[in-house]
Write an enzyme that holds these catalytic residues in place. Structure first.
Site, PDB file in Angstrom:
ATOM      1  N   HIS A   1      -4.892   1.467   7.271  1.00  0.00           N
ATOM      2  CA  HIS A   1      -3.646   1.896   7.634  1.00  0.00           C
ATOM      3  C   HIS A   1      -3.185   3.148   6.588  1.00  0.00           C
ATOM      4  O   HIS A   1      -2.780   4.170   7.059  1.00  0.00           O
ATOM      5  CB  HIS A   1      -2.546   0.813   7.412  1.00  0.00           C
ATOM      6  CG  HIS A   1      -1.097   1.212   7.247  1.00  0.00           C
ATOM      7  ND1 HIS A   1      -0.201   0.662   8.289  1.00  0.00           N
ATOM      8  CD2 HIS A   1      -0.414   1.991   6.525  1.00  0.00           C
ATOM      9  CE1 HIS A   1       1.105   1.230   8.086  1.00  0.00           C
ATOM     10  NE2 HIS A   1       0.975   1.798   6.976  1.00  0.00           N
ATOM     11  N   GLU A   2      -3.675   3.033   5.449  1.00  0.00           N
ATOM     12  CA  GLU A   2      -3.433   4.155   4.242  1.00  0.00           C
ATOM     13  C   GLU A   2      -4.473   5.347   4.686  1.00  0.00           C
ATOM     14  O   GLU A   2      -3.865   6.438   4.531  1.00  0.00           O
ATOM     15  CB  GLU A   2      -3.720   3.558   2.952  1.00  0.00           C
ATOM     16  CG  GLU A   2      -2.823   2.355   2.460  1.00  0.00           C
ATOM     17  CD  GLU A   2      -1.324   2.665   2.940  1.00  0.00           C
ATOM     18  OE1 GLU A   2      -0.801   3.707   2.843  1.00  0.00           O
ATOM     19  OE2 GLU A   2      -0.743   1.472   3.049  1.00  0.00           O
TER      20      GLU A   2
ATOM     21  N   GLN B   1       2.664   9.920   1.968  1.00  0.00           N
ATOM     22  CA  GLN B   1       4.160   9.291   2.230  1.00  0.00           C
ATOM     23  C   GLN B   1       5.091   9.866   1.146  1.00  0.00           C
ATOM     24  O   GLN B   1       6.410   9.383   1.419  1.00  0.00           O
ATOM     25  CB  GLN B   1       3.923   7.856   2.135  1.00  0.00           C
ATOM     26  CG  GLN B   1       3.283   7.129   3.216  1.00  0.00           C
ATOM     27  CD  GLN B   1       3.051   5.790   3.084  1.00  0.00           C
ATOM     28  OE1 GLN B   1       2.212   5.212   2.493  1.00  0.00           O
ATOM     29  NE2 GLN B   1       4.149   4.971   3.935  1.00  0.00           N
TER      30      GLN B   1
ATOM     31  N   CYS C   1       5.309  -0.270   7.690  1.00  0.00           N
ATOM     32  CA  CYS C   1       5.129   0.759   7.019  1.00  0.00           C
ATOM     33  C   CYS C   1       6.370   1.159   6.247  1.00  0.00           C
ATOM     34  O   CYS C   1       7.364   1.219   6.919  1.00  0.00           O
ATOM     35  CB  CYS C   1       4.728   1.752   8.078  1.00  0.00           C
ATOM     36  SG  CYS C   1       4.395   3.498   7.268  1.00  0.00           S
ATOM     37  N   LEU C   2       6.276   1.512   4.925  1.00  0.00           N
ATOM     38  CA  LEU C   2       7.277   2.233   4.153  1.00  0.00           C
ATOM     39  C   LEU C   2       8.060   3.225   4.914  1.00  0.00           C
ATOM     40  O   LEU C   2       9.244   3.873   4.635  1.00  0.00           O
ATOM     41  CB  LEU C   2       6.781   2.247   2.818  1.00  0.00           C
ATOM     42  CG  LEU C   2       6.223   1.066   2.128  1.00  0.00           C
ATOM     43  CD1 LEU C   2       5.820   1.277   0.525  1.00  0.00           C
ATOM     44  CD2 LEU C   2       7.530  -0.094   2.006  1.00  0.00           C
TER      45      LEU C   2
ATOM     46  N   GLY D   1       0.971  -1.244  -0.020  1.00  0.00           N
ATOM     47  CA  GLY D   1      -0.101   0.037  -0.047  1.00  0.00           C
ATOM     48  C   GLY D   1       0.787   1.476  -0.076  1.00  0.00           C
ATOM     49  O   GLY D   1       2.176   1.125   0.367  1.00  0.00           O
TER      50      GLY D   1
ATOM     51  N   HIS E   1      -2.798   7.369   6.910  1.00  0.00           N
ATOM     52  CA  HIS E   1      -1.428   8.225   6.699  1.00  0.00           C
ATOM     53  C   HIS E   1      -2.222   9.502   6.196  1.00  0.00           C
ATOM     54  O   HIS E   1      -1.709  10.487   6.444  1.00  0.00           O
ATOM     55  CB  HIS E   1      -0.955   7.479   5.519  1.00  0.00           C
ATOM     56  CG  HIS E   1       0.182   6.596   6.040  1.00  0.00           C
ATOM     57  ND1 HIS E   1       1.108   7.075   6.633  1.00  0.00           N
ATOM     58  CD2 HIS E   1       0.578   5.435   5.708  1.00  0.00           C
ATOM     59  CE1 HIS E   1       2.209   6.160   6.768  1.00  0.00           C
ATOM     60  NE2 HIS E   1       1.735   4.960   6.226  1.00  0.00           N
TER      61      HIS E   1
HETATM   62  O1  K1U Z   1       1.543   2.292   4.040  1.00  0.00           O
HETATM   63  C1  K1U Z   1       2.785   1.769   3.913  1.00  0.00           C
HETATM   64  O2  K1U Z   1       3.615   2.212   4.554  1.00  0.00           O
HETATM   65  C2  K1U Z   1       2.737   0.419   3.060  1.00  0.00           C
HETATM   66  C3  K1U Z   1       2.843  -0.664   4.114  1.00  0.00           C
HETATM   67  C4  K1U Z   1       1.362  -1.172   4.184  1.00  0.00           C
HETATM   68  C5  K1U Z   1       0.856  -2.238   5.302  1.00  0.00           C
HETATM   69  C6  K1U Z   1       1.661  -3.182   5.704  1.00  0.00           C
HETATM   70  C7  K1U Z   1       1.214  -4.250   6.479  1.00  0.00           C
HETATM   71  C8  K1U Z   1       0.225  -4.053   7.080  1.00  0.00           C
HETATM   72  C9  K1U Z   1      -0.766  -2.839   6.787  1.00  0.00           C
HETATM   73  C10 K1U Z   1      -0.222  -1.932   5.933  1.00  0.00           C
HETATM   74  C11 K1U Z   1       3.617  -1.860   3.574  1.00  0.00           C
HETATM   75  O3  K1U Z   1       3.334  -2.169   2.575  1.00  0.00           O
HETATM   76  S1  K1U Z   1       5.031  -2.347   4.580  1.00  0.00           S
HETATM   77  C12 K1U Z   1       5.670  -3.724   3.501  1.00  0.00           C
HETATM   78  C13 K1U Z   1       4.981  -4.926   3.475  1.00  0.00           C
HETATM   79  O4  K1U Z   1       4.133  -5.232   4.515  1.00  0.00           O
HETATM   80  C14 K1U Z   1       5.068  -5.889   2.470  1.00  0.00           C
HETATM   81  C15 K1U Z   1       6.069  -5.867   1.500  1.00  0.00           C
HETATM   82  C16 K1U Z   1       6.267  -6.768   0.348  1.00  0.00           C
HETATM   83  C17 K1U Z   1       5.522  -7.911   0.396  1.00  0.00           C
HETATM   84  C18 K1U Z   1       4.732  -8.123   1.330  1.00  0.00           C
HETATM   85  C19 K1U Z   1       4.293  -7.076   2.404  1.00  0.00           C
HETATM   86 ZN    ZN Z   2       2.403   3.134   6.105  1.00  0.00          ZN
END
Ligand code: K1U
Ligand code: ZN
Length: 180
Positions: free
Chosen positions: A133-134, A51, A91-92, A46, A137
């Site tokens: 989560h988004e 972000q 979270c990225l 996401g 943000h």
């Molecule tokens: O919003 C963001 O920072 C993105 C975040 C979203 C998220 C992850 C987990 C739970 C809720 C919301 C991410 O994508 S973190 C990376 C991640 O979870 C992932 C990356 C590659 C493959 C699988 C998962």
């Molecule tokens: Zn996030």
């Protein structure tokens, strides 16, 4: 399309509340393309416009294994929240840290698509968690706000240290080429 830089906690710009999109035009569609490219490259499931330092209410998500189920929600509004579940979230903007967060298990959301048309959708499991989560943000909220201030401050200090190490030091930038 272009890859955008992702802001990292505790950057204060992550705390800004995004503004609704008044018209879904070509500039918005181009931004959405950049968001998908940035999310897939990260890689993430996401991304919210906040972000990448754009204060517009736009999010993208794709929780499928083969990256075949992209969602783009513009001006998302949660209409219904049902149940509760705990899930480990990343979270990225908080790279390298995962914490358990409790959120609604199922949601119903209304949004505009990239064509500008309104739609409603239901989501559960990881997609429901990701959309919540988004949307957080877009409201300037991060998953670390759900954990203790002790843990949050530890994460903040570690990321501040990493950020300081990643930034080029003044002396290195200013040094004449012969001395490098
Ligand atoms: O919003 C963001 O920072 C993105 C975040 C979203 C998220 C992850 C987990 C739970 C809720 C919301 C991410 O994508 S973190 C990376 C991640 O979870 C992932 C990356 C590659 C493959 C699988 C998962
Ligand atoms: Zn996030």
């Amino acid at each position: 399309m272009a890859l955008r830089d992702i802001l990292h906690f505790p950057d204060p710009r992550l705390r800004l509340r995004a503004e609704p999109v008044s018209e879904v035009d070509e500039s918005v569609r181009s931004l959405v393309d950049d968001m998908f490219e940035t999310m897939y490259a990260a890689p993430g499931i996401g991304l919210a416009a906040t972000q990448i330092n754009v204060q517009k209410r736009i999010l993208v998500a794709d929780v499928s294994e083969d990256r075949s189920a992209p969602y783009c929600l513009i001006n998302p509004e949660i209409l219904r929240l049902e149940g509760e579940e705990e899930m480990d979230e990343g979270c990225l903007s908080v790279p390298g840290f995962y914490e358990t967060v409790r959120r609604a298990e199922r949601i119903r959301v209304r949004a505009l698509g990239p064509d500008g048309n309104p739609f409603e959708m239901e989501a559960d499991g990881l997609l429901a968690v990701c959309i919540q989560h988004e949307i957080d943000h877009l409201d300037g909220k991060l998953f670390v706000d759900y954990i203790s201030s002790l843990k949050r401050n530890r994460i903040r200090k570690k990321l501040e240290k990493q950020g300081a190490q990643a930034a080029p030091s003044r002396s290195r930038v200013a040094a004449p080429a012969a001395s490098l």
